[in-house]
Design an enzyme around this catalytic site. Structure first.
Site, short mmCIF file in Angstrom:
data_model
loop_
_atom_site.label_atom_id
_atom_site.label_comp_id
_atom_site.label_asym_id
_atom_site.label_seq_id
_atom_site.Cartn_x
_atom_site.Cartn_y
_atom_site.Cartn_z
NE ARG A 134 -2.41 0.93 3.68
CZ ARG A 134 -3.17 1.31 4.69
NH1 ARG A 134 -4.47 1.32 4.59
NH2 ARG A 134 -2.63 1.67 5.83
CB THR A 172 -2.00 7.12 -3.22
OG1 THR A 172 -1.43 5.79 -3.28
CG2 THR A 172 -1.10 8.10 -3.97
CG ASP A 218 2.67 -2.45 9.37
OD1 ASP A 218 2.79 -3.66 9.05
OD2 ASP A 218 2.85 -1.53 8.57
CG ASP A 227 6.32 -3.02 10.29
OD1 ASP A 227 6.99 -3.54 9.37
OD2 ASP A 227 6.06 -1.81 10.35
C1 PRP Z 1 -1.12 -4.01 4.80
C2 PRP Z 1 -2.02 -5.22 4.97
C3 PRP Z 1 -2.84 -5.19 3.73
C4 PRP Z 1 -3.02 -3.73 3.47
C5 PRP Z 1 -4.39 -3.36 3.96
O1 PRP Z 1 -0.10 -4.31 3.95
O2 PRP Z 1 -1.31 -6.41 5.15
O3 PRP Z 1 -2.23 -5.82 2.61
O4 PRP Z 1 -2.02 -3.06 4.25
O5 PRP Z 1 -4.67 -2.04 3.63
P1 PRP Z 1 -5.78 -1.63 2.58
O6 PRP Z 1 -7.00 -2.42 2.90
O7 PRP Z 1 -5.95 -0.16 2.85
O8 PRP Z 1 -5.26 -1.89 1.20
P2 PRP Z 1 1.11 -3.31 3.61
O9 PRP Z 1 0.77 -2.49 2.41
O10 PRP Z 1 1.48 -2.54 4.84
O11 PRP Z 1 2.26 -4.27 3.13
P3 PRP Z 1 3.05 -5.42 3.93
O12 PRP Z 1 2.10 -6.58 4.10
O13 PRP Z 1 4.15 -5.73 2.98
O14 PRP Z 1 3.53 -4.88 5.25
N1 URA Z 2 -2.38 -2.39 7.32
C1 URA Z 2 -2.02 -2.81 8.56
O1 URA Z 2 -1.08 -3.60 8.69
N2 URA Z 2 -2.69 -2.34 9.62
C2 URA Z 2 -3.70 -1.47 9.51
O2 URA Z 2 -4.28 -1.09 10.54
C3 URA Z 2 -4.07 -1.04 8.22
C4 URA Z 2 -3.40 -1.53 7.15
#
Ligand code: PRP
Ligand code: URA
Length: 212
Positions: free
Chosen positions: A107, A111, A203, A206
């Site tokens: 994400r 944006t 997160d 993380d």
């Molecule tokens: C997080 C989560 C989802 C997304 C959710 O991933 O694991 O994939 O955000 O958000 P949304 O519903 O607004 O799209 P992130 O983009 O942080 O990537 P990661 O899993 O690599 O940490």
């Molecule tokens: N992605 C995450 O990992 N946590 C949130 O709360 C939203 C998006």
């Protein structure tokens, strides 16, 4: 949830208890991963309860008989990288023969829209049931994009499974993919200005991988 007909909240007491421990900021990375495994396994049992069956003929040690087996090609789970990876082991402990596809999306911090970087699924998507996995359904951008990628390759039977959902994300999925059931362990209050779920768990990537 009459205004969210696509949503099933799997709120078994064991799941609720484990989600509460998962949310706690004091929960360690090791414990967090174990809980994600356990919750995913419990959820998978419920989220697959209407999988189609077919009658097959087998031979027991005593006689021939017609019995039921899952229909079609192997169920395929598709984690959205990277946090969705954390849910795979728990589901495979329940459904060891499931296939695993991968969709790479992150994400964009400004944006909040998903950026895709990887896609790999088993052949014959039109003949499979898919479960897309991501612990967090926030704006719904990542989930909607992942489902769209699967549909554009021919997948027709898709479910989405997360641990924590925001109403905004469930609504976006309903608008973009009304045919896709969404299963969550918890439906939270709202998103904050940075697109994080409140109360949420922070997160997920993380916390799973200890990158913060
Ligand atoms: C997080 C989560 C989802 C997304 C959710 O991933 O694991 O994939 O955000 O958000 P949304 O519903 O607004 O799209 P992130 O983009 O942080 O990537 P990661 O899993 O690599 O940490
Ligand atoms: N992605 C995450 O990992 N946590 C949130 O709360 C939203 C998006």
């Amino acid at each position: 949830m009459s205004e969210l007909p696509n949503l099933t909240v799997l709120d078994h007491p064991l799941i609720q208890h484990k989600i509460t421990v998962l949310r706690d900021r004091e929960t360690s990375t090791k414990k967090f991963k174990e809980l994600v495994d356990e919750i995913s396994m419990l959820m998978a049992y419920e989220a697959t309860k209407d999988l189609a069956l077919e009658e097959v003929e087998i031979e027991t040690p005593l006689e021939r008989t017609r019995q039921m087996k899952l229909r079609g090609k192997k169920l395929t789970v598709v984690p959205i990288l990277r946090a969705g990876l954390g849910m795979v082991d728990g589901i495979l402990s329940l459904i060891p023969s499931a296939r695993v596809g991968h969709i790479g999306l992150y994400r964009d911090h400004d944006t909040l829209e998903p950026v895709d970087y990887y896609f790999k699924i088993p052949p014959d998507p039109e003949a499979r049931d898919f479960i897309v996995l991501d612990p967090m359904l926030a704006t719904g951008g990542s989930a909607a994009a992942a489902v769209q990628s699967l549909k554009s390759r021919g997948a027709a039977r898709i479910r989405f499974m997360c641990l924590v959902a925001a109403p905004e994300g469930v609504r976006r999925m309903l608008e973009a993919h009304p045919d896709v059931p969404v299963f969550t362990a918890a439906l939270d209050r709202q998103l904050n200005e940075q697109g994080y779920i409140l109360p949420g768990l922070g997160d997920a990537g993380d916390r799973l991988f200890g990158t913060r």
